[in-house]
Design an enzyme around this catalytic site. Structure first.
Site, PDB file in Angstrom:
ATOM      1  N   SER A 162      63.166  25.861  19.361  1.00  0.00           N
ATOM      2  CA  SER A 162      62.501  26.749  18.531  1.00  0.00           C
ATOM      3  C   SER A 162      62.056  27.369  18.939  1.00  0.00           C
ATOM      4  CB  SER A 162      61.505  25.787  17.997  1.00  0.00           C
ATOM      5  OG  SER A 162      60.907  26.725  16.866  1.00  0.00           O
ATOM      6  N   TYR A 175      54.680  19.821  15.988  1.00  0.00           N
ATOM      7  CA  TYR A 175      56.053  20.565  15.938  1.00  0.00           C
ATOM      8  C   TYR A 175      56.776  20.935  17.276  1.00  0.00           C
ATOM      9  CZ  TYR A 175      60.173  23.458  14.596  1.00  0.00           C
ATOM     10  OH  TYR A 175      61.889  23.457  14.650  1.00  0.00           O
ATOM     11  N   LYS A 179      59.093  19.867  20.950  1.00  0.00           N
ATOM     12  CA  LYS A 179      60.048  20.961  21.366  1.00  0.00           C
ATOM     13  C   LYS A 179      59.638  22.356  22.262  1.00  0.00           C
ATOM     14  CE  LYS A 179      62.184  21.655  16.877  1.00  0.00           C
ATOM     15  NZ  LYS A 179      64.176  21.548  17.178  1.00  0.00           N
TER      16      LYS A 179
END
Length: 270
Positions: A162, A175, A179
């Site tokens: 991402s 998150y 990533k």
């Protein structure tokens, strides 16, 4: 021995370039006929789009997902093999991965996001995010790569990361951390597996219009400022990511290894 050259003389270096023995196609073709491609998180969104696209290019797709109903409809659509698994479960993930047989291409797509402000991030959600977004990639890739090495066939692996690995995004502490870890894991995989003929790359999409993204970015007050940072003026579609994955898995990308490829409409240059 001393070599003297006049001040205005021209020195010409002649270099012999050995021509490649590989046949160069006249046009790029994505053809995965005879290849088995494993896609995790294939029931919905990006993973489903990747599975459908690879199948259209001739791959025999093996689809992993958490929801059997989603996998059933995918199987009806493209005739793929399926397996239901929660990739946060180490033993189940290992067992399923080992049961799938020879895999030539792997797309680690399964991922979750639990948006929370940093000070509100709970340990349980942080651990769950890391287990799905990073640990599962390691487990599945280990099983698949060992098989590639044993068969001596090489292969290609694409991890779906991402833009959150490259920039900080508010309310996405877990998150972003997961990533960022995935990008580094990808680099180490590339470093260690390249000598075995296994290429490893990752893709770093911007917000992609999947059900998960709709939940996280459905509020115009939140999505507006993000869109303003994307020069192309839109979020990504799952097919945008799927085509990038297909290219990186293909022989057309035979010399691309260890990269993090933004699919972000120029977000990172703004």
């Amino acid at each position: 021995m001393r070599l003297d050259h006049p001040a205005n003389s021209t020195i010409v270096h002649r270099v012999q370039v050995k021509k490649s023995t590989a046949s160069a196609p006249r046009a790029m073709e994505l053809n995965f006929t005879g290849k088995r491609a494993l896609v995790t998180g294939a029931g919905k969104g990006i993973g489903r789009e990747i599975a459908v696209l690879l199948s259209s290019f001739g791959a025999e797709v093996v689809a992993l997902g958490r929801t059997q109903a989603d996998l059933d409809t995918l199987s009806e659509e493209i005739g793929c093999e399926t397996a239901t698994v929660d990739v946060s479960d180490v033993q189940c993930t290992t067992r399923v991965a080992e049961s799938l047989g020879a895999i030539d291409l792997l797309v680690n797509n399964a991922g979750i996001s639990r948006p929370q402000a940093f000070l509100e991030t709970r340990v349980e959600e942080f651990d769950e995010t890391m287990s799905v977004n990073v640990r599962a990639v390691m487990i599945v890739s280990q099983v698949v790569a060992r098989g590639m090495i044993e068969r001596g066939t090489g292969g290609a692996i694409v991890n779906i990361s991402s833009q959150a690995s490259l920039v900080a995004i508010k309310d996405h502490a877990a998150y972003c951390a997961s990533k960022g870890a995935l990008d580094q894991l990808t680099k180490v995989m590339a470093l260690e597996l390249g000598s075995q003929g296994i290429r490893v790359n990752c893709i770093n999409p911007t917000v992609t219009l999947t059900p998960m993204a709709a939940m996280a970015w459905g509020d115009p007050a939140k999505s507006g400022p993000m869109l303003d940072k994307i020069p192309l003026g839109r979020f990504a579609n799952p097919l945008d990511v799927a085509y990038a994955a297909a290219y990186l898995l293909s022989d057309a990308a035979a010399m691309i290894h260890g990269v993090s490829l933004p699919v972000d409409g120029g977000y990172l240059i703004s």
